[in-house]
Design a protein around this motif. Sequence first.
Motif, PDB file in Angstrom:
ATOM      1  N   ASP A 242       0.816  -1.221   0.000  1.00 45.52           N
ATOM      2  CA  ASP A 242       0.000   0.000   0.000  1.00 45.52           C
ATOM      3  C   ASP A 242       0.845   1.264   0.000  1.00 45.52           C
ATOM      4  O   ASP A 242       0.538   2.241  -0.704  1.00 45.52           O
ATOM      5  CB  ASP A 242      -0.892   0.013   1.251  1.00 45.52           C
ATOM      6  CG  ASP A 242      -2.279  -0.544   0.952  1.00 45.52           C
ATOM      7  OD1 ASP A 242      -2.664  -0.564  -0.230  1.00 45.52           O
ATOM      8  OD2 ASP A 242      -2.953  -0.967   1.903  1.00 45.52           O
ATOM      9  N   VAL A 245       1.974   2.995  -3.300  1.00 47.36           N
ATOM     10  CA  VAL A 245       1.017   3.446  -4.322  1.00 47.36           C
ATOM     11  C   VAL A 245       0.416   4.796  -3.930  1.00 47.36           C
ATOM     12  O   VAL A 245      -0.507   4.864  -3.117  1.00 47.36           O
ATOM     13  CB  VAL A 245      -0.107   2.409  -4.528  1.00 47.36           C
ATOM     14  CG1 VAL A 245      -0.965   2.800  -5.731  1.00 47.36           C
ATOM     15  CG2 VAL A 245       0.473   1.009  -4.723  1.00 47.36           C
ATOM     16  N   ASP A 247      -1.935   8.101  -4.071  1.00 48.45           N
ATOM     17  CA  ASP A 247      -3.366   8.157  -4.363  1.00 48.45           C
ATOM     18  C   ASP A 247      -3.648   8.394  -5.845  1.00 48.45           C
ATOM     19  O   ASP A 247      -4.532   7.757  -6.433  1.00 48.45           O
ATOM     20  CB  ASP A 247      -4.029   9.267  -3.531  1.00 48.45           C
ATOM     21  CG  ASP A 247      -4.077   8.920  -2.044  1.00 48.45           C
ATOM     22  OD1 ASP A 247      -3.927   7.727  -1.720  1.00 48.45           O
ATOM     23  OD2 ASP A 247      -4.259   9.840  -1.227  1.00 48.45           O
ATOM     24  N   ARG A 250      -2.951   5.212  -7.737  1.00 50.69           N
ATOM     25  CA  ARG A 250      -3.989   4.218  -7.439  1.00 50.69           C
ATOM     26  C   ARG A 250      -5.271   4.526  -8.219  1.00 50.69           C
ATOM     27  O   ARG A 250      -5.901   3.615  -8.781  1.00 50.69           O
ATOM     28  CB  ARG A 250      -4.277   4.194  -5.940  1.00 50.69           C
ATOM     29  CG  ARG A 250      -5.300   3.115  -5.518  1.00 50.69           C
ATOM     30  CD  ARG A 250      -5.577   3.214  -4.030  1.00 50.69           C
ATOM     31  NE  ARG A 250      -4.371   2.977  -3.259  1.00 50.69           N
ATOM     32  CZ  ARG A 250      -3.932   1.771  -2.920  1.00 50.69           C
ATOM     33  NH1 ARG A 250      -4.612   0.695  -3.284  1.00 50.69           N
ATOM     34  NH2 ARG A 250      -2.830   1.640  -2.208  1.00 50.69           N
ATOM     35  N   LYS A 251      -5.624   5.792  -8.256  1.00 50.05           N
ATOM     36  CA  LYS A 251      -6.850   6.180  -8.966  1.00 50.05           C
ATOM     37  C   LYS A 251      -6.766   5.786 -10.433  1.00 50.05           C
ATOM     38  O   LYS A 251      -7.745   5.274 -11.015  1.00 50.05           O
ATOM     39  CB  LYS A 251      -7.061   7.685  -8.819  1.00 50.05           C
ATOM     40  CG  LYS A 251      -8.360   8.188  -9.443  1.00 50.05           C
ATOM     41  CD  LYS A 251      -8.533   9.691  -9.185  1.00 50.05           C
ATOM     42  CE  LYS A 251      -9.829  10.193  -9.808  1.00 50.05           C
ATOM     43  NZ  LYS A 251     -10.013  11.658  -9.575  1.00 50.05           N
ATOM     44  N   GLU A 254      -6.870   1.873 -10.838  1.00 46.74           N
ATOM     45  CA  GLU A 254      -8.172   1.272 -10.551  1.00 46.74           C
ATOM     46  C   GLU A 254      -9.196   1.487 -11.664  1.00 46.74           C
ATOM     47  O   GLU A 254     -10.290   0.941 -11.606  1.00 46.74           O
ATOM     48  CB  GLU A 254      -8.695   1.795  -9.215  1.00 46.74           C
ATOM     49  CG  GLU A 254      -7.927   1.206  -8.030  1.00 46.74           C
ATOM     50  CD  GLU A 254      -8.409   1.724  -6.685  1.00 46.74           C
ATOM     51  OE1 GLU A 254      -9.121   2.761  -6.663  1.00 46.74           O
ATOM     52  OE2 GLU A 254      -8.060   1.105  -5.655  1.00 46.74           O
ATOM     53  N   VAL A 259      -6.261  -3.285  -7.100  1.00 46.03           N
ATOM     54  CA  VAL A 259      -4.967  -3.100  -6.446  1.00 46.03           C
ATOM     55  C   VAL A 259      -5.064  -3.662  -5.037  1.00 46.03           C
ATOM     56  O   VAL A 259      -5.906  -3.218  -4.237  1.00 46.03           O
ATOM     57  CB  VAL A 259      -4.567  -1.611  -6.405  1.00 46.03           C
ATOM     58  CG1 VAL A 259      -3.202  -1.450  -5.744  1.00 46.03           C
ATOM     59  CG2 VAL A 259      -4.542  -1.022  -7.810  1.00 46.03           C
ATOM     60  N   THR A 261      -2.801  -5.751  -1.577  1.00 47.81           N
ATOM     61  CA  THR A 261      -1.501  -5.905  -0.931  1.00 47.81           C
ATOM     62  C   THR A 261      -0.977  -7.320  -1.172  1.00 47.81           C
ATOM     63  O   THR A 261      -1.753  -8.249  -1.446  1.00 47.81           O
ATOM     64  CB  THR A 261      -1.598  -5.661   0.578  1.00 47.81           C
ATOM     65  OG1 THR A 261      -2.402  -6.688   1.174  1.00 47.81           O
ATOM     66  CG2 THR A 261      -2.224  -4.291   0.869  1.00 47.81           C
TER      67      THR A 261
END
Length: 605
Positions: A242, A245, A247, A250-251, A254, A259, A261
């Motif tokens: 976590d 990555v 934010d 990640r956005k 996704e 995504v 762990t």
Amino acid sequence: MFQSFESQSERGAAAERIKELRRHLAAAKLDAFLVPRADEHQGEYVPASSARLGWLTGFSGSAGLAIIAKKSAVLFTDGRYTVQAKAEVDPDIMSVSLLPRGRIGEWLLENLPKGARVGFDPRLHTVSEIERLEAVLQPRAIKMVPTPRNPVDRVWGSERPAPPSDPIFLHPMKFAGRSAADKIADIQKALKAANQDAVVLTLSDSVAWAFNIRGSDIPHTPAPLAFAIVPATGKPELFIADAKVPDAVRKQLETFARVSTPDALADRLKALRTSGKKVRLDPNAASYWFAKSLGGVRRIARGSDPVVALKAIKNTTEIKGARAAHVRDGVAVTRFLAWLDGAVQSGTVDEIEAVRRLEGFRRDTSQLREISFDTISGSGANGAIVHYRVNEATNRNLKAGELFLIDSGAQYADGTTDITRTVAIGKPSAEMRERFTLVLKGHIDIATARFPKGTRGIDLDPFARRALWQAGLDYDHGTGHGIGSYLSVHEGPQSISRAGMAVLEPGMIISNEPGYYKEGAYGIRIENLVLVTPLEKPAGGDREMMSFETITLAPIDRRLIAKEMLTAEQIEWLNAYHARVFTELAPLIDDTKERAWLKQATAPI
């Protein structure tokens, strides 16, 4: 500096560490234990937290495996490390074998009793490797025993470095050339064609390429430590810590992927096993742990990692980026060679100073992200150590009458480079010029080769060696390796070597680097990167042929060339190459002295 010059070998500590390891093996009722160079991703380069082989034995090379038995120990490595391994490993506690790793089983048979137990970390060995060993050892009932925890880590204890945790970042379309969603679709297409339900990606650079992400977990290789499962239909799942990555990243991820762990990976594999899914796993790249987690080696769908072949063929954006990166890098290397030619007259330039200066010229481009590997900067006898890594203890001056070999590379956002030049310091001997020219002949014969569809690297390898063979000489490494696009400097499946069984395809980038090494005296290597060109029928020919486009641009030392040994065609290639080097680089070099040096260095012979 991206490179440090501290010695990575702790040879003096090896005896006590191996002694402590043997105590743990005795407690676990193991007769021997395997310690590979590899990490959980089977990468060539590993983070400090996974450098178990180096920490235990003192050997700092990038390829090797040690066997620690009750009363004996051995390090297996290859011809690149003939000199280095003997220098870094204490002969009183460990022998060095240059036999292929396929002979490991023979060593175990010769040194262990019938019914012995050989421990191994199931996360650090491939499925194929363990299967081969089990087959060889079965007649003597020697058993391979997976350990729940690596005993080397127990000995290492609190001194073991923490795993890397730097954030990942996106590799944008302007460099990648294709979206991650499109790449995932290609992987899924391959799965459907093979009637498979999913594939587990375990190679770091495969994950980085497929998801268009990059990181800094691995020295000099911009790939994060991550795993992935790609189903034949639906969203793929990326397994990464976590904290790595951000934010915004990640956005973006996704939008096409889940995504998770790494802790969730075991449960996902169990779910695939219990559902009866047909899961593809590359037995030559994925660890034994993955096969066991999927229900055993008989349950997996065996097949190559589909990403390996996909990323080997560069798209038009990646090819354009590679060419641009090599022009930029060529300017840096040329400026370095011009500086070197003048600076060595003082007799005070040493190997470390050369590395620092070269990195400085690359930094002057304002686009250097990293170096692509630790620079090999070897003067005199150090140049004969194929993968020599200079440190403060081995550092020596560049002396008149010697050769200087410098093998280096850079990571730019638009491409990865790798280049070797051998330079005469002062006046070279007749033998040096002769052997340099033999290497050059092989280099040119690769650069000018034409070959039909279906040609493999093994078919071209003799082109590079023929002149050396005629003189009773050779070298103990491959002639060429694949290279990534802002990824690993060593990339498969293609190679030009005795083991190069992969078919060469247009769009592949591969090195052309024959060499010659006289132990204790000097080393010679000439390396350019070449791009496999599309099929084209030569004038007057019956069949279409591929060829190589040389994309590396930097002068080859004319002082080391014995012109009388070259054919007319080889002289024509060299002069045309140097003319192109001058034409493309001179307008980008502002300094008049550097430009004048380049003109002289690229003059026709």
